[in-house]
Scaffold this motif. Structure first.
Motif, PDB file in Angstrom:
ATOM      1  N   MET A  74      39.152  51.029  50.257  1.00 55.91           N
ATOM      2  CA  MET A  74      40.353  51.536  49.569  1.00 55.91           C
ATOM      3  C   MET A  74      40.117  52.938  49.023  1.00 55.91           C
ATOM      4  SD  MET A  74      43.464  50.310  49.119  1.00 55.91           S
ATOM      5  CE  MET A  74      44.527  51.151  47.987  1.00 55.91           C
ATOM      6  N   VAL A  75      38.896  53.330  48.853  1.00 57.14           N
ATOM      7  CA  VAL A  75      38.637  54.646  48.270  1.00 57.14           C
ATOM      8  C   VAL A  75      37.980  55.550  49.328  1.00 57.14           C
ATOM      9  CG1 VAL A  75      37.576  55.859  46.342  1.00 57.14           C
ATOM     10  CG2 VAL A  75      38.222  53.456  46.099  1.00 57.14           C
ATOM     11  N   ILE A  90      37.186  53.925  32.379  1.00 56.56           N
ATOM     12  CA  ILE A  90      37.715  53.329  33.615  1.00 56.56           C
ATOM     13  C   ILE A  90      38.243  54.407  34.558  1.00 56.56           C
ATOM     14  CG2 ILE A  90      39.476  51.784  34.575  1.00 56.56           C
ATOM     15  CD1 ILE A  90      39.282  50.171  31.956  1.00 56.56           C
ATOM     16  N   LEU A  91      39.069  55.296  33.984  1.00 57.70           N
ATOM     17  CA  LEU A  91      39.712  56.289  34.849  1.00 57.70           C
ATOM     18  C   LEU A  91      38.694  57.281  35.425  1.00 57.70           C
ATOM     19  CD1 LEU A  91      42.505  56.797  35.934  1.00 57.70           C
ATOM     20  CD2 LEU A  91      42.851  58.484  34.137  1.00 57.70           C
ATOM     21  N   MET A 149      37.001  55.802  38.288  1.00 51.93           N
ATOM     22  CA  MET A 149      37.890  55.755  39.448  1.00 51.93           C
ATOM     23  C   MET A 149      37.975  57.133  40.119  1.00 51.93           C
ATOM     24  SD  MET A 149      38.938  52.657  39.680  1.00 51.93           S
ATOM     25  CE  MET A 149      40.308  52.790  40.807  1.00 51.93           C
ATOM     26  N   ARG A 164      34.872  57.879  42.007  1.00 51.50           N
ATOM     27  CA  ARG A 164      34.806  57.091  43.234  1.00 51.50           C
ATOM     28  C   ARG A 164      35.750  57.669  44.292  1.00 51.50           C
ATOM     29  NH1 ARG A 164      32.959  52.054  44.670  1.00 51.50           N
ATOM     30  NH2 ARG A 164      31.997  51.873  42.633  1.00 51.50           N
ATOM     31  N   LYS A 165      36.926  58.052  43.863  1.00 58.44           N
ATOM     32  CA  LYS A 165      37.954  58.542  44.788  1.00 58.44           C
ATOM     33  C   LYS A 165      37.568  59.927  45.326  1.00 58.44           C
ATOM     34  CE  LYS A 165      42.469  58.816  46.204  1.00 58.44           C
ATOM     35  NZ  LYS A 165      42.675  58.589  47.644  1.00 58.44           N
ATOM     36  N   TYR A 216      48.029  54.214  39.462  1.00 60.94           N
ATOM     37  CA  TYR A 216      47.007  54.928  40.249  1.00 60.94           C
ATOM     38  C   TYR A 216      47.594  55.680  41.438  1.00 60.94           C
ATOM     39  CZ  TYR A 216      42.995  52.724  37.895  1.00 60.94           C
ATOM     40  OH  TYR A 216      42.070  52.334  36.997  1.00 60.94           O
ATOM     41  N   PHE A 226      46.941  59.442  41.778  1.00 54.78           N
ATOM     42  CA  PHE A 226      46.085  60.007  42.833  1.00 54.78           C
ATOM     43  C   PHE A 226      46.866  60.901  43.785  1.00 54.78           C
ATOM     44  CE2 PHE A 226      43.008  56.321  42.066  1.00 54.78           C
ATOM     45  CZ  PHE A 226      42.173  57.127  41.307  1.00 54.78           C
TER      46      PHE A 226
END
Lengths: 702, 133
Positions: B1-2, B25-26, B29, B32-33, B117, B121
């Motif tokens: 997914m990423v 958390i963000l 993310m 990771r993205k 998200y 994103f």
């Protein structure tokens, strides 16, 4: 020649002494001459010296004769004694009487005899120089008269020390002695007076003070003679001296002894005499008398007053009686007039309720004539049914008890209209106690009734107005509640925003990770835990707010600091958003008996107010401080901000209902009004506000 | 997914958020993205401005209501330093009304809380693409 007759006794004695000295001086032949002298005859051919002596002796003799001096000439060797006539006279003897020493002794007063004999014997001894002076009494040998004599003389001695001659003079001093004793006797009057006598000189000094005066001083244990001198003696002296007064009277109190003093001036002696009399007893008596007199006077006065009042009341009675008599004469007409034209109605009912008398006033009210009513109508004929019922109940009571008061009844006029009346009646009985008739008064109470109705209408009106006000209050309370709820909703939104966002992040993370190797049971569990933590936090928030919205049913004791913390937790997020920090400072942990939720609502109102105060005028570090403390038994919580304070022209209005400075969509203006109500009415405390300089400070005292 | 995005190697991002959980958390993310980006974190406006001056990131992601210096003031300071910086604001619904004016001038994009998200994103993708143009 000297005039011996006018000489004093002392002067004479001096002259005599001088002569004697001259006699003695020629010295040696004194004895020889004396023989001649004894004869008292001068020699035929005297020498010059003899002439002088003779002349002197003549002079002496003259002097002696003119002054009643007696002379004596005594020759101790022979015992011969020669006396002059005067000397013999002084002893009560005739001129031709023969004398010797024994006669002399016999003529002496028995009280003086021994003393004088001794003096003479002493004089005749040479060691005593021969001077002789004595004073003694004689008892006239023939006439038995007592005389006082003074004697002077001188003895002369021969070379062997033997006395050869003793000459001298005697003087009768009886008169001066008598005068002396007279003076003494007179002086004793003053001295022995039983009353104090004091003499003072013109300068106020005491020159005499008799024994009675001294006795008094001794009695009062004092030795101050001036105690007898009145204090104003100077003035008295001046007055007496200027003859403004001839005698002056004073009273003095010497330690309880009272003296009356007559003060005289004795011009002859330039002296002031004070004759004091003990008037203590007199004074006491006088006081007693005065008292008795006073009492007597009072008694007489009382009697007189009583008598006067009796007379007065008698007079009044007479006047009154006359007046009554006069009144009685005109009264029967007057009574009838009074009865008929009184401002109230009068009537009388017999035992059956028949009207037997009625006055003009009541007839006028009813519109009937006397003939139509008296003896023809019963009172019940004039009454509507409701009044008849009351009459039937009360008429027997009147007959039995004798009176009824203030019965509200209605009577029917001839034209059929109703007149409301207030009836009072008393019953008249005959001698056997049987009811004869009533005597009733009737008052027209139409106006009163109208007033009562008006009052009732007004009361209803007022009730309605009050109800409206209450309604308004209820609406206001409701509004305030809505406003508070709106605030709460806003707070809840703030409270939830962050956790909701985080929850979203956690949940969205799951599909994001799904196909990666990190997506496993552990990841799912930790994500679920995280999510539940957030959900629970949000749930707690709702509980807190629900708790806040519950109304307190009864007073409980709660800790103020706890309520403050709880309240802050509700609004902290919205404060954070506005970047307003809140600090708490607690001096102690006080408790209040009251309604914690309502107290919290007050804190919220004030805190919202403070937060809103920062919008538009944000200082560098916006801050709200809450401070709790005890002042005596009062719990004081202050909430202060640094938002610049409240304008002075509105600070007094901020607790008024509907007063607001905010836009209509932001504030209703009742938050602080409700807050003040809660603190001051529900919790009997005080809510105040003041400007501190950089902001406002609210002060809650409960 | 990423999907890893190698084209973003040159791009640096500053993420300013006062809430610890959300930041953690963000940020994880974003890393990771976009593994080839430099990600800097800051917990309030003042620290954010400091980090900007130090690292000169191309993109700034910021929360709005924060203590010490809020996101708006920080953004306007950053725009003064570098008007080309792309600023993405994360904002709650209630903030938007008064945000509207400033959004025109200082803020390039905004996303609403709770954060989605996909929207977030997509904005980031666009922003990175803009920079890499």
């Amino acid at each position: 020649m000297m005039n011996y007759a006018t000489m004093t006794k002392a002067e004479l004695l001096r002259v005599i002494a001088a002569l004697q000295a001259e006699i003695k001086d020629p010295g040696t032949d004194t004895a020889a001459h004396s023989t001649d002298k004894r004869t008292d005859k001068p020699k035929k051919n005297p020498t010059k010296h003899e002439k002088t002596v003779y002349s002197h002796e003549e002079t002496l003799k003259l002097a002696i004769e003119s002054t009643c001096l007696g002379t004596f000439d005594f020759y101790p060797p022979t015992g011969e004694l020669v006396w002059s006539d005067e000397a013999k006279h002084q002893f009560g003897l005739p001129s031709d009487a023969a004398v010797d020493y024994s006669v002399f002794l016999a003529g002496l007063h028995p009280g003086d005899r021994k003393r004088i004999d001794q003096i003479i014997r002493k004089t005749l001894r040479p060691e005593n120089k021969g001077d002789y002076a004595a004073e003694f009494r004689t008892i006239g040998i023939q006439d038995g008269k007592e005389r006082w004599l003074t004697a002077r003389g001188r003895a002369s001695f021969n070379e062997y020390g033997r006395p050869v001659r003793f000459v001298g003079i005697t003087l009768d001093i009886t008169e001066s002695k008598q005068a002396e004793s007279e003076i003494e006797r007179l002086a004793s009057f003053a001295q022995l007076s039983p009353n104090p006598i004091i003499e003072i000189n013109s300068s106020g000094q005491i020159t005499f003070c008799n024994s009675a005066a001294l006795e008094v001083l001794k009695k009062i244990d004092s030795n101050d003679k001036y105690a007898f001198v009145p204090p104003d003696i100077k003035e008295i002296l001046t007055a007496l001296k200027n003859k403004q007064l001839s005698v002056c009277y004073r009273e003095i109190d010497l330690q309880g002894l009272i003296f009356g003093m007559h003060i005289h001036r004795v011009p002859h002696f330039q002296a002031i005499r004070i004759y004091a009399t003990d008037i203590t007893a007199y004074k006491h008596a006088e006081m007693g008398l005065k008292k008795a007199y006073g009492e007597c006077e009072l008694l007489v006065m009382a009697r007189t007053t009583k008598l006067a009042s009796v007379v007065h009341s008698l007079q009044k009675e007479i006047v009154e009686r006359k007046r009554v008599e006069a009144a009685l004469i005109s009264s029967s007409d007057e009574i009838q007039d009074l009865y008929d034209n009184a401002p109230c109605g009068y009537h009388s009912l017999d035992k059956n309720g028949l009207i037997v008398r009625i006055n003009a006033t009541e007839l006028k009210w009813l519109g009937f004539t006397k003939d139509e009513v008296v003896g023809k109508m019963k009172l019940t004929d004039l009454m509507p049914a409701s009044s008849i019922k009351i009459f039937m109940e009360t008429f027997p009571i009147l007959k039995r008890v004798g009176q009824v008061h203030d019965l509200e009844q209605k009577l029917i006029r001839k034209d059929g209209t109703i007149i409301p009346v207030s009836l009072s009646a008393t019953a008249i009985y005959d001698n056997d106690g049987n009811y004869v008739m009533s005597r009733s008064t009737a008052f027209d109470i139409s106006e009163r009734k109208e007033a009562e109705t008006a009052l009732q209408t007004e009361a209803v009106e007022r009730l309605r107005a009050m109800e409206q006000l209450r309604q308004k209050d209820r609406i206001m309370m409701h509004q305030s509640r809505l406003a508070a709820m709106g605030e709460m909703l806003n707070n809840i939104a703030h409270q939830w925003r962050q956790p909701l966002n985080t929850l979203g992040l956690v949940i969205q993370r799951l599909p994001f990770f799904y196909e990666t190797e990190e997506f496993n049971k552990e990841f799912l569990e930790s994500s679920a835990n995280e999510a539940m933590k957030l959900i629970q936090h949000m749930s707690r928030t709702i509980d807190d707010f629900r708790g806040f919205f519950k109304t307190d049913k009864e007073m409980i004791t709660f800790q103020v600091n706890h309520v403050i913390k709880q309240t802050i937790s509700l609004i902290e997020p919205s404060f954070k958003e506005e970047q307003v920090s809140i600090s708490i400072c607690s001096e102690c942990n006080p408790s209040i008996l009251g309604y914690p939720n309502e107290y919290s609502q007050v804190l919220l109102s004030i805190l919202h107010n403070a937060k809103d105060a920062f919008s538009g005028k944000k200082p560098k570090e916006a801050q709200v401080s809450i401070h709790s403390s005890m002042e005596g038994k009062i719990v004081v919580v202050t909430i202060s901000d640094n938002a610049g304070g409240i304008a002075e022209d509105i600070i007094e209005k901020i607790f008024d209902p509907y007063f607001t400075t905010k836009d209509p969509d932001k504030g209703t203006g009742i938050g602080l009004f409700i807050a003040k109500n809660i603190i001051e009415n529900s919790m009997k405390g005080r809510l105040m506000v003041r400007n501190t300089g950089d902001g406002a400070e609210f002060r809650i005292e409960v | 997914m990423v999907p890893p995005d190698n084209d973003s190697s040159m791009v640096s991002i500053l993420y300013v958020e006062d809430e610890l959980d959300a930041r953690e958390i963000l940020s994880s993310m974003i890393s990771r993205k976009y593994p080839n980006t430099h990600l800097y974190l800051a917990e309030n406006g003042a620290k954010g401005l400091e980090a900007f001056e130090k690292h000169r990131p191309d993109i700034v992601i910021t929360d709005i209501s924060m203590p010490l210096m809020d996101g708006l003031r920080m953004s306007s300071e950053i725009k003064k330093l570098n008007p080309d910086t792309i600023i993405v604001a994360i904002t709650a619904y209630s903030d938007t009304s008064y945000l509207l004016n400033t959004i025109e001038t200082d803020i390039n994009h905004y996303v609403l809380k709770p954060l989605d998200y996909r929207k977030f994103f997509s904005i980031l993708d666009k922003s990175i693409a803009m920079i890499q143009l």
